[in-house]
Design a protein around this motif. Structure first.
Motif, PDB file in Angstrom:
ATOM      1  N   ARG A 279       0.910  -1.204  -0.524  1.00 14.19           N
ATOM      2  CA  ARG A 279      -0.070   0.213   0.590  1.00 14.19           C
ATOM      3  C   ARG A 279       1.255   0.995   0.126  1.00 14.19           C
ATOM      4  O   ARG A 279       2.008   1.266   0.143  1.00 14.19           O
ATOM      5  CB  ARG A 279      -1.188  -0.058   1.166  1.00 14.19           C
ATOM      6  N   THR A 307       8.925  -5.493   8.525  1.00 14.07           N
ATOM      7  CA  THR A 307       7.342  -5.216   7.846  1.00 14.07           C
ATOM      8  C   THR A 307       7.200  -3.463   7.853  1.00 14.07           C
ATOM      9  O   THR A 307       7.333  -3.370   9.452  1.00 14.07           O
ATOM     10  CB  THR A 307       6.133  -6.511   8.959  1.00 14.07           C
ATOM     11  N   GLU A 309       4.273  -0.742   8.970  1.00 14.63           N
ATOM     12  CA  GLU A 309       2.568  -0.687   9.330  1.00 14.63           C
ATOM     13  C   GLU A 309       2.291   0.113   9.282  1.00 14.63           C
ATOM     14  O   GLU A 309       2.425   0.880   9.899  1.00 14.63           O
ATOM     15  CB  GLU A 309       2.131  -2.206  10.319  1.00 14.63           C
ATOM     16  N   HIS A 311      -1.657   2.090  10.220  1.00 15.73           N
ATOM     17  CA  HIS A 311      -3.396   2.105  10.517  1.00 15.73           C
ATOM     18  C   HIS A 311      -3.605   0.515  10.787  1.00 15.73           C
ATOM     19  O   HIS A 311      -4.579  -0.270  10.423  1.00 15.73           O
ATOM     20  CB  HIS A 311      -4.429   2.689   9.381  1.00 15.73           C
ATOM     21  N   GLY A 312      -2.542  -0.430  11.741  1.00 17.76           N
ATOM     22  CA  GLY A 312      -2.740  -1.521  11.124  1.00 17.76           C
ATOM     23  C   GLY A 312      -2.431  -2.347  10.000  1.00 17.76           C
ATOM     24  O   GLY A 312      -3.317  -3.963  10.728  1.00 17.76           O
ATOM     25  N   CYS A 313      -2.157  -2.182   9.511  1.00 17.52           N
ATOM     26  CA  CYS A 313      -2.302  -2.868   7.728  1.00 17.52           C
ATOM     27  C   CYS A 313      -0.902  -2.972   6.834  1.00 17.52           C
ATOM     28  O   CYS A 313       0.095  -1.647   7.770  1.00 17.52           O
ATOM     29  CB  CYS A 313      -3.158  -1.922   6.740  1.00 17.52           C
ATOM     30  N   ALA A 314       0.006  -3.625   7.140  1.00 15.90           N
ATOM     31  CA  ALA A 314       0.739  -3.774   6.361  1.00 15.90           C
ATOM     32  C   ALA A 314       0.831  -3.004   5.115  1.00 15.90           C
ATOM     33  O   ALA A 314      -0.250  -2.579   3.961  1.00 15.90           O
ATOM     34  CB  ALA A 314       1.493  -5.232   5.679  1.00 15.90           C
TER      35      ALA A 314
END
Length: 326
Positions: A279, A307, A309, A311-314
Motif C-alpha cells: 500500500r 514489515t 505497518e 493503521h494496523g495494515c502492512a
C-alpha cells in the motif's frame, strides 16, 4: 495549462555522438552522458545513474549505467559499493524503459509492486574508477489498456566489466494522472498532503543502522524489541529528490536495510532483498517498522523479515539477506 510530454515512437539510442560526415575528418567518438533526468523521474542530474540504452530484441533492452566511487547517500563501505544502489538503478531503468520503450508520457506516475535483487559481493569491490554496468533487461507479462502500458514485469541481468554483478526481478504499474488522482483521493493534493507531514522524530543512533550521519537515518526509537517508527524527512535531498505525496519506494527499501542491520547486530551488507510494496505509506500517520530473524537463505546468509505497518495494515514487507562485513 499543463502539457503532457510524450516520447516519440522511434527513439534513437541515447548518447550517440556526432559524425564528421562530408568533412574529410574521421567520425567523432561517441561521448558518454547521463540520460535525461526526466526519463528516470529525478530532479537532480547528479542522482541519475543511467548513461545509455538500446533495444536488443523483442521486449529486450540493454541499458548502461555508472556508479560513482562515492555518493552522498549510497556511499561505499568496507571497500565495496553499496548493494542497495542496485535497487535504485533498477528503479531508474524500469521508468526509463516505460518511457522510451513503451511510450508512456513523462507525467504518468510509475509505481512498484515487487522488487527482488541479489548481488555477487565480489563484483562490488571498489577500484580506481567508477563502476560501469551493463543491464540486460527483458519485459514479461506486459498488460496494456488500449495502447497504454498498464503493468509489466522486468527481469534484469547486470554485468560489471563483463562480470556477473547481480540480478533483479521487478513489477511496475503506470497510471494516467487522472487515474492516479482517483487512486490517491485527498492525498492527490500534494500541497495539502505535504502540509500534514508528521514532525520529524529523533533518530536512533546512526551506528545501530550502519550510518554515519543522523540525517541519513530513517528509523526512530519505538517501544518493543526490533521495532521502530519510520523517520520521514521530506527535506532529504536523495530520498525526496522531488516532492511526492507518499513515502517513496527507496525510503521503504532503506528502512528494510537499516532494520535488518540493527536486527543482525553487526556491520552487514544487504546482498539480497525481496520487497513487496503493498500500500502507499502516507506521510500524515506513524508507520511502524519491525524486524525478526527469518532463518538463512540458499547461500547460508542470515535473513531478516521486515514489515512496515500503518493503521494496523502492512504497507511494505521485505526479506533481507545480510552478509557480515569484515
Amino acid at each position: 495549462m499543463t502539457v503532457a510530454l510524450t516520447v516519440p515512437h522511434s527513439v534513437p539510442r541515447h548518447g550517440a555522438g556526432p559524425t564528421a560526415r562530408g568533412s574529410g575528418l574521421p567520425p567523432l567518438r561517441r561521448l558518454t552522458t547521463t540520460v535525461p533526468r526526466e526519463y528516470v523521474h529525478r530532479s537532480a542530474i547528479t542522482e541519475v545513474f543511467l548513461t545509455d540504452w538500446q533495444s536488443s530484441g523483442p521486449d529486450a533492452w540493454t541499458v548502461d549505467a555508472q556508479w560513482p566511487r562515492a555518493h552522498s547517500f549510497y556511499g561505499p563501505a568496507h571497500g565495496m559499493h553499496d548493494p542497495v544502489m542496485l535497487a535504485e538503478t533498477a528503479r531508474q531503468t524500469a521508468i526509463l524503459l516505460s518511457h522510451v520503450g513503451h511510450h508512456v508520457p513523462l507525467d504518468h506516475p510509475a509505481i512498484w509492486g515487487r522488487l527482488r535483487y541479489s548481488v555477487a559481493p565480489a563484483a562490488l569491490t571498489l577500484n580506481g574508477t567508477p563502476a560501469d554496468l551493463e543491464l540486460h533487461v527483458t519485459d514479461h507479462d506486459v498488460v496494456r489498456r488500449g495502447s497504454r502500458l498498464a503493468t509489466m514485469r522486468q527481469i534484469f541481468r547486470i554485468l560489471r566489466d563483463g562480470r556477473e554483478l547481480g540480478t533483479v526481478d521487478g513489477t511496475l504499474s503506470c497510471h494516467t494522472p487522472a487515474v492516479y488522482r482517483r487512486l490517491r483521493g485527498p492525498y492527490a493534493d500534494l500541497e495539502r498532503t505535504l502540509s500534514r507531514t508528521l514532525p520529524l522524530p529523533e533518530s536512533v543512533d546512526p551506528a545501530l543502522v550502519g550510518r554515519d550521519r543522523t540525517a541519513d537515518v530513517v528509523l526512530a526509537p519505538a517501544a518493543g524489541q526490533n521495532r521502530w517508527q519510520l523517520r520521514v524527512d521530506t527535506a532529504h535531498p536523495v530520498l525526496f529528490d522531488h516532492p511526492v505525496d507518499h513515502a517513496p519506494g527507496m525510503l521503504m527499501v532503506e528502512a528494510a536495510r537499516q532494520a535488518a542491520h540493527a536486527a543482525v547486530g553487526a556491520p552487514s551488507l544487504a546482498l539480497a532483498m525481496d520487497c513487496s510494496f503493498v500500500r502507499y505509506a502516507e506521510l500524515d500517520a506513524p508507520c511502524w517498522v519491525r524486524a525478526e530473524a527469518a532463518g538463512r537463505d540458499d547461500a547460508g546468509l542470515p535473513r531478516v523479515a521486515v514489515t512496515a505497518e500503518q493503521h494496523g495494515c502492512a504497507v511494505f514487507t521485505a526479506t533481507v539477506s545480510c552478509a557480515y562485513a569484515s
